[in-house]
Scaffold this active site. Structure first.
Site, short mmCIF file in Angstrom:
data_model
loop_
_atom_site.label_atom_id
_atom_site.label_comp_id
_atom_site.label_asym_id
_atom_site.label_seq_id
_atom_site.Cartn_x
_atom_site.Cartn_y
_atom_site.Cartn_z
N ASP A 1 -49.18 -25.79 -20.50
CA ASP A 1 -48.64 -27.07 -20.01
C ASP A 1 -49.70 -27.68 -19.11
O ASP A 1 -50.15 -27.03 -18.15
CB ASP A 1 -47.35 -26.85 -19.21
N ARG B 1 -46.40 -17.08 -19.99
CA ARG B 1 -45.16 -16.95 -19.21
C ARG B 1 -44.46 -15.66 -19.62
O ARG B 1 -44.12 -15.47 -20.81
CB ARG B 1 -44.24 -18.14 -19.47
N HIS C 1 -44.62 -19.82 -24.78
CA HIS C 1 -45.49 -19.40 -23.67
C HIS C 1 -45.62 -17.88 -23.61
O HIS C 1 -46.64 -17.37 -23.13
CB HIS C 1 -44.93 -19.91 -22.35
N GLU D 1 -42.25 -32.82 -25.26
CA GLU D 1 -42.89 -32.66 -23.96
C GLU D 1 -44.37 -33.04 -24.08
O GLU D 1 -45.14 -32.32 -24.71
CB GLU D 1 -42.77 -31.21 -23.46
N HIS E 1 -47.04 -30.20 -23.30
CA HIS E 1 -46.90 -28.87 -23.89
C HIS E 1 -47.73 -28.74 -25.17
O HIS E 1 -47.52 -29.48 -26.13
CB HIS E 1 -45.42 -28.63 -24.19
#
Length: 240
Positions: A147, A97, A140, A217, A220
């Site tokens: 994810d 990301r 990320h 999460e 993740h």
């Protein structure tokens, strides 16, 4: 054949012989497109479209492609080989990301707003950063975090009424990807037994190939021996 025509043919042959082959978009050293290493892994890159909590593509997502460090991509391909033996497949929602996208997320959250029954049913939008659901920095950006979920190859199911990602062909994990709520904590007690078992299955499969889970999460995971543990990247996600 005339000399002129012969010359044209020779020039055409030379151009064909020495033309450079088409290459994938240039990535920084140490990065790769996942589909070049793990082509059977399903990709459902949500931040490249509008089916996400932003309601639009995130900054830097110019293509629906999973990019990872080469080490992470190889490890994920090994996970895929493991789960395939159980009639399952990995489905990735987000990989590398760009740092600009992280800033985009934070800016969106700080703009404020009420609870959202799909994405953050019990937390106001302007509280998502303070409560840790959206980070001012993200693993990320280092390229070794992913994810993802598991799906059945034979019997896909749709979690259309789940908090978080909807219309995803995945197993039941008790909540969808990006459900900003305590129910998404990996070991949350108040979820169905089947969902808890699926979370455990995913964690074990990922752990077996060097990934650690983020406890808040279930989707993740970060490669434990990530090659760029202290580096944040901001190159765009471009078409392969």
């Amino acid at each position: 054949m005339s000399r002129r025509r012969i010359g044209e043919v020779l020039l055409l042959c030379a151009a064909t012989l020495f033309a450079s082959p088409a290459l994938s978009a240039e990535l920084p050293p140490g990065f790769a497109y996942l589909r070049d290493i793990g082509p059977t892994i399903r990709q459902d890159i949500r931040y490249a479209g509008s089916a996400n909590f932003l309601g639009r593509p995130a900054k830097g997502y110019d293509a629906a492609e999973c990019i990872l460090t080469t080490e992470a991509a190889k490890a994920l391909s090994a996970v895929q080989a493991t789960v395939t033996k159980q009639g399952l497949t990995l489905v990735v929602f987000d990989c590398y990301r760009p740092a600009g996208a992280v800033a985009d997320f934070v800016g969106w959250a700080k703009a404020g707003g009420p609870e959202d029954p799909q994405w953050h049913p019990r937390v106001r939008r302007d509280e998502l950063v303070a409560k840790g659901y959206i980070g001012a920095q993200s693993s990320h950006t280092r390229g070794s975090t992913v994810d993802l979920a598991l799906a059945s190859v034979a019997r896909p199911s749709r979690l259309e009424n789940s908090c978080g990602l909807r219309e995803a062909d995945t197993l039941d994990f008790g909540s969808g990807f990006d459900c900003f709520d305590e129910v998404s904590e990996t070991r949350h007690a108040d979820i169905p037994a089947e969902a808890a078992a699926n979370r455990h299955l995913l964690v074990q499969a990922m752990r077996g190939h060097g990934f650690r889970n983020y406890s808040k999460e279930w989707w993740h995971f970060t490669l434990e021996k990530e090659p760029f543990a202290k580096t944040r990247f901001d190159f765009p996600i471009s078409p392969r």
